[in-house]
Scaffold this motif. Structure first.
Motif, PDB file in Angstrom:
ATOM      1  N   GLY A  62      -3.712  -6.177  -8.418  1.00 44.88           N
ATOM      2  CA  GLY A  62      -4.338  -5.118  -7.624  1.00 44.88           C
ATOM      3  C   GLY A  62      -5.785  -5.427  -7.305  1.00 44.88           C
ATOM      4  N   GLU A  63      -6.525  -5.944  -8.296  1.00 44.50           N
ATOM      5  CA  GLU A  63      -7.928  -6.321  -8.061  1.00 44.50           C
ATOM      6  C   GLU A  63      -7.999  -7.473  -7.068  1.00 44.50           C
ATOM      7  OE1 GLU A  63      -9.865  -5.235 -12.403  1.00 44.50           O
ATOM      8  OE2 GLU A  63      -8.703  -7.079 -12.197  1.00 44.50           O
ATOM      9  N   PHE A  64      -7.130  -8.441  -7.213  1.00 46.52           N
ATOM     10  CA  PHE A  64      -7.077  -9.565  -6.265  1.00 46.52           C
ATOM     11  C   PHE A  64      -6.903  -9.035  -4.841  1.00 46.52           C
ATOM     12  CE2 PHE A  64      -4.078 -11.907  -3.639  1.00 46.52           C
ATOM     13  CZ  PHE A  64      -4.869 -12.999  -3.300  1.00 46.52           C
ATOM     14  N   ALA A  65      -5.926  -8.136  -4.660  1.00 41.70           N
ATOM     15  CA  ALA A  65      -5.647  -7.605  -3.323  1.00 41.70           C
ATOM     16  C   ALA A  65      -6.838  -6.820  -2.780  1.00 41.70           C
ATOM     17  CB  ALA A  65      -4.402  -6.725  -3.367  1.00 41.70           C
ATOM     18  N   GLU A  66      -7.438  -5.994  -3.638  1.00 43.95           N
ATOM     19  CA  GLU A  66      -8.565  -5.164  -3.210  1.00 43.95           C
ATOM     20  C   GLU A  66      -9.758  -6.003  -2.771  1.00 43.95           C
ATOM     21  OE1 GLU A  66     -11.722  -2.056  -5.251  1.00 43.95           O
ATOM     22  OE2 GLU A  66      -9.738  -2.282  -6.160  1.00 43.95           O
ATOM     23  N   TYR A  67     -10.052  -7.072  -3.493  1.00 42.19           N
ATOM     24  CA  TYR A  67     -11.239  -7.892  -3.218  1.00 42.19           C
ATOM     25  C   TYR A  67     -11.024  -8.950  -2.139  1.00 42.19           C
ATOM     26  CZ  TYR A  67     -12.729  -5.931  -7.704  1.00 42.19           C
ATOM     27  OH  TYR A  67     -13.046  -5.098  -8.730  1.00 42.19           O
ATOM     28  N   ASN A  68      -9.786  -9.353  -1.878  1.00 39.14           N
ATOM     29  CA  ASN A  68      -9.556 -10.519  -1.021  1.00 39.14           C
ATOM     30  C   ASN A  68      -8.723 -10.279   0.228  1.00 39.14           C
ATOM     31  OD1 ASN A  68     -10.704 -12.834  -2.738  1.00 39.14           O
ATOM     32  ND2 ASN A  68      -9.437 -11.678  -4.176  1.00 39.14           N
ATOM     33  N   LEU A  69      -8.115  -9.115   0.352  1.00 37.58           N
ATOM     34  CA  LEU A  69      -7.217  -8.879   1.477  1.00 37.58           C
ATOM     35  C   LEU A  69      -7.619  -7.632   2.250  1.00 37.58           C
ATOM     36  CD1 LEU A  69      -3.793  -9.509  -0.308  1.00 37.58           C
ATOM     37  CD2 LEU A  69      -5.129 -11.153   1.023  1.00 37.58           C
ATOM     38  N   ASP A  70      -7.291  -7.614   3.521  1.00 39.48           N
ATOM     39  CA  ASP A  70      -7.467  -6.434   4.367  1.00 39.48           C
ATOM     40  C   ASP A  70      -6.107  -5.804   4.610  1.00 39.48           C
ATOM     41  OD1 ASP A  70     -10.248  -6.750   4.738  1.00 39.48           O
ATOM     42  OD2 ASP A  70      -9.895  -8.220   6.336  1.00 39.48           O
ATOM     43  N   LYS A  71      -6.116  -4.497   4.849  1.00 39.68           N
ATOM     44  CA  LYS A  71      -4.903  -3.740   5.178  1.00 39.68           C
ATOM     45  C   LYS A  71      -3.793  -3.987   4.145  1.00 39.68           C
ATOM     46  CE  LYS A  71      -5.945  -3.845  10.078  1.00 39.68           C
ATOM     47  NZ  LYS A  71      -5.519  -4.277  11.399  1.00 39.68           N
ATOM     48  N   VAL A  72      -4.124  -3.855   2.880  1.00 36.65           N
ATOM     49  CA  VAL A  72      -3.165  -4.101   1.800  1.00 36.65           C
ATOM     50  C   VAL A  72      -2.112  -2.996   1.779  1.00 36.65           C
ATOM     51  CG1 VAL A  72      -2.884  -4.350  -0.691  1.00 36.65           C
ATOM     52  CG2 VAL A  72      -4.903  -5.274   0.439  1.00 36.65           C
ATOM     53  N   ARG A  73      -0.881  -3.416   1.604  1.00 35.62           N
ATOM     54  CA  ARG A  73       0.234  -2.473   1.515  1.00 35.62           C
ATOM     55  C   ARG A  73       1.148  -2.900   0.372  1.00 35.62           C
ATOM     56  NH1 ARG A  73       4.647  -2.139   6.099  1.00 35.62           N
ATOM     57  NH2 ARG A  73       6.312  -1.785   4.637  1.00 35.62           N
ATOM     58  N   TRP A  74       1.386  -1.996  -0.555  1.00 37.70           N
ATOM     59  CA  TRP A  74       2.320  -2.213  -1.659  1.00 37.70           C
ATOM     60  C   TRP A  74       3.552  -1.369  -1.388  1.00 37.70           C
ATOM     61  CZ3 TRP A  74       1.329  -5.266  -6.001  1.00 37.70           C
ATOM     62  CH2 TRP A  74       0.020  -5.725  -6.143  1.00 37.70           C
ATOM     63  N   ARG A  75       4.743  -1.920  -1.665  1.00 34.65           N
ATOM     64  CA  ARG A  75       5.944  -1.105  -1.505  1.00 34.65           C
ATOM     65  C   ARG A  75       7.061  -1.572  -2.429  1.00 34.65           C
ATOM     66  NH1 ARG A  75       9.538  -3.502   2.494  1.00 34.65           N
ATOM     67  NH2 ARG A  75       8.542  -5.396   3.216  1.00 34.65           N
ATOM     68  N   TYR A  76       7.866  -0.642  -2.828  1.00 33.15           N
ATOM     69  CA  TYR A  76       9.066  -0.923  -3.614  1.00 33.15           C
ATOM     70  C   TYR A  76      10.130  -1.364  -2.629  1.00 33.15           C
ATOM     71  CZ  TYR A  76      13.071  -0.137  -6.709  1.00 33.15           C
ATOM     72  OH  TYR A  76      14.217  -0.289  -7.465  1.00 33.15           O
ATOM     73  N   ILE A  77      10.757  -2.517  -2.865  1.00 29.10           N
ATOM     74  CA  ILE A  77      11.732  -3.017  -1.889  1.00 29.10           C
ATOM     75  C   ILE A  77      13.165  -2.981  -2.387  1.00 29.10           C
ATOM     76  CG2 ILE A  77      10.120  -4.369  -0.536  1.00 29.10           C
ATOM     77  CD1 ILE A  77      10.937  -6.843  -2.061  1.00 29.10           C
ATOM     78  N   GLY A  78      13.382  -2.485  -3.604  1.00 28.66           N
ATOM     79  CA  GLY A  78      14.762  -2.319  -4.058  1.00 28.66           C
ATOM     80  C   GLY A  78      15.050  -3.014  -5.370  1.00 28.66           C
ATOM     81  N   MET A  79      16.330  -3.048  -5.668  1.00 25.10           N
ATOM     82  CA  MET A  79      16.803  -3.568  -6.940  1.00 25.10           C
ATOM     83  C   MET A  79      17.793  -4.691  -6.676  1.00 25.10           C
ATOM     84  SD  MET A  79      17.015  -3.108 -10.231  1.00 25.10           S
ATOM     85  CE  MET A  79      17.986  -2.780 -11.659  1.00 25.10           C
ATOM     86  N   ASP A  80      17.631  -5.803  -7.371  1.00 22.50           N
ATOM     87  CA  ASP A  80      18.604  -6.891  -7.326  1.00 22.50           C
ATOM     88  C   ASP A  80      19.590  -6.624  -8.462  1.00 22.50           C
ATOM     89  OD1 ASP A  80      20.088  -9.195  -7.521  1.00 22.50           O
ATOM     90  OD2 ASP A  80      18.386 -10.532  -7.760  1.00 22.50           O
ATOM     91  N   PRO A  81      20.772  -6.091  -8.140  1.00 27.51           N
ATOM     92  CA  PRO A  81      21.697  -5.698  -9.204  1.00 27.51           C
ATOM     93  C   PRO A  81      22.229  -6.879 -10.018  1.00 27.51           C
ATOM     94  CG  PRO A  81      22.725  -5.432  -7.049  1.00 27.51           C
ATOM     95  CD  PRO A  81      21.301  -5.825  -6.811  1.00 27.51           C
ATOM     96  N   ALA A  82      22.246  -8.069  -9.449  1.00 30.39           N
ATOM     97  CA  ALA A  82      22.740  -9.230 -10.193  1.00 30.39           C
ATOM     98  C   ALA A  82      21.800  -9.608 -11.333  1.00 30.39           C
ATOM     99  CB  ALA A  82      22.929 -10.417  -9.254  1.00 30.39           C
ATOM    100  N   ASN A  83      20.498  -9.407 -11.128  1.00 30.80           N
ATOM    101  CA  ASN A  83      19.504  -9.793 -12.133  1.00 30.80           C
ATOM    102  C   ASN A  83      18.793  -8.596 -12.756  1.00 30.80           C
ATOM    103  OD1 ASN A  83      19.772 -12.639 -11.751  1.00 30.80           O
ATOM    104  ND2 ASN A  83      18.756 -12.365  -9.793  1.00 30.80           N
ATOM    105  N   PHE A  84      19.180  -7.377 -12.378  1.00 30.79           N
ATOM    106  CA  PHE A  84      18.526  -6.156 -12.856  1.00 30.79           C
ATOM    107  C   PHE A  84      17.019  -6.255 -12.672  1.00 30.79           C
ATOM    108  CE2 PHE A  84      22.439  -6.528 -15.319  1.00 30.79           C
ATOM    109  CZ  PHE A  84      23.062  -5.367 -14.892  1.00 30.79           C
ATOM    110  N   MET A  85      16.632  -6.725 -11.498  1.00 30.41           N
ATOM    111  CA  MET A  85      15.228  -6.936 -11.219  1.00 30.41           C
ATOM    112  C   MET A  85      14.807  -6.067 -10.036  1.00 30.41           C
ATOM    113  SD  MET A  85      13.315 -10.603 -10.893  1.00 30.41           S
ATOM    114  CE  MET A  85      14.183 -11.211 -12.316  1.00 30.41           C
ATOM    115  N   HIS A  86      13.732  -5.305 -10.226  1.00 33.69           N
ATOM    116  CA  HIS A  86      13.160  -4.505  -9.150  1.00 33.69           C
ATOM    117  C   HIS A  86      12.268  -5.410  -8.303  1.00 33.69           C
ATOM    118  CE1 HIS A  86      14.310  -0.631 -10.946  1.00 33.69           C
ATOM    119  NE2 HIS A  86      14.089  -1.234 -12.103  1.00 33.69           N
TER     120      HIS A  86
END
Length: 180
Positions: free
Chosen positions: A95-119
């Motif tokens: 988050g600090e990296f994004a705040e200090y180094n990027l413009d127009k930062v957008r974070w979003r949840y993109i879903g779940m990989d059910p095969a690996n139980f990974m969000h």
């Protein structure tokens, strides 16, 4: 026989067994109509939460956090885990990296990989490149529940610049910005 197992586990759950409540949740979580119980994430979530309410059942907590995010609050909790994770012990968080180094930062949840139980969580933003124009950076994080730490943790990530996968890992300027 999932249907028969469901019948017995529900009887034990009615008697207050948190393990049985967890098992009912598990049957719904991994259900298969052809095996007698249809998969139902909402029902799994309900039964896992019942088991957690009885005695903070660790298996139920683990199962609950391996389900797809149910609501905006859980999605935000998963996103926040990515934002606050430090790449190294003494470096900046993502988050600090994004705040200090990027413009127009957008974070979003993109879903779940059910095969690996990974969000999946995506961080996107723009940065000035060496050619004097602007490039788009996207990092996709794979996040799982860590039972030892009792929190969501980043297990993997992929870095893309202008839509192209960066094969060498992190570009040196990102490593520098993270304090590596």
């Amino acid at each position: 026989d999932f249907a028969k197992a469901m019948e017995w586990f529900k009887k034990a759950a009615e008697l207050g067994s948190s393990h049985a409540m967890y098992c009912v949740g598990w049957l719904y979580h991994f259900g298969d109509k052809s095996r007698g119980v249809e998969q139902d994430f909402d029902a799994a979530r309900k039964w896992y939460n019942k088991a957690i309410a009885v005695d903070n059942n660790a298996n139920a907590r683990y199962g609950l956090n391996r389900l797809p995010a149910a609501d905006d609050e859980q999605k935000q909790r998963i996103i926040n885990s990515a934002k606050t994770t430090r790449y190294s012990d003494d470096g900046d968080s993502w988050g600090e990296f994004a705040e200090y180094n990027l413009d127009k930062v957008r974070w979003r949840y993109i879903g779940m990989d059910p095969a690996n139980f990974m969000h999946g969580v995506s961080m996107e933003g723009y940065f000035p490149n060496t050619a004097g124009s602007v490039s788009k950076l996207q990092i996709i994080f794979g996040i799982t529940w860590d039972t030892k730490e009792n929190k969501f943790t980043i297990k993997q990530f992929s870095c893309y610049i202008n839509g192209d996968w960066v094969r060498t890992g992190l570009p040196s300027w990102i490593s520098y910005a993270l304090g590596l």
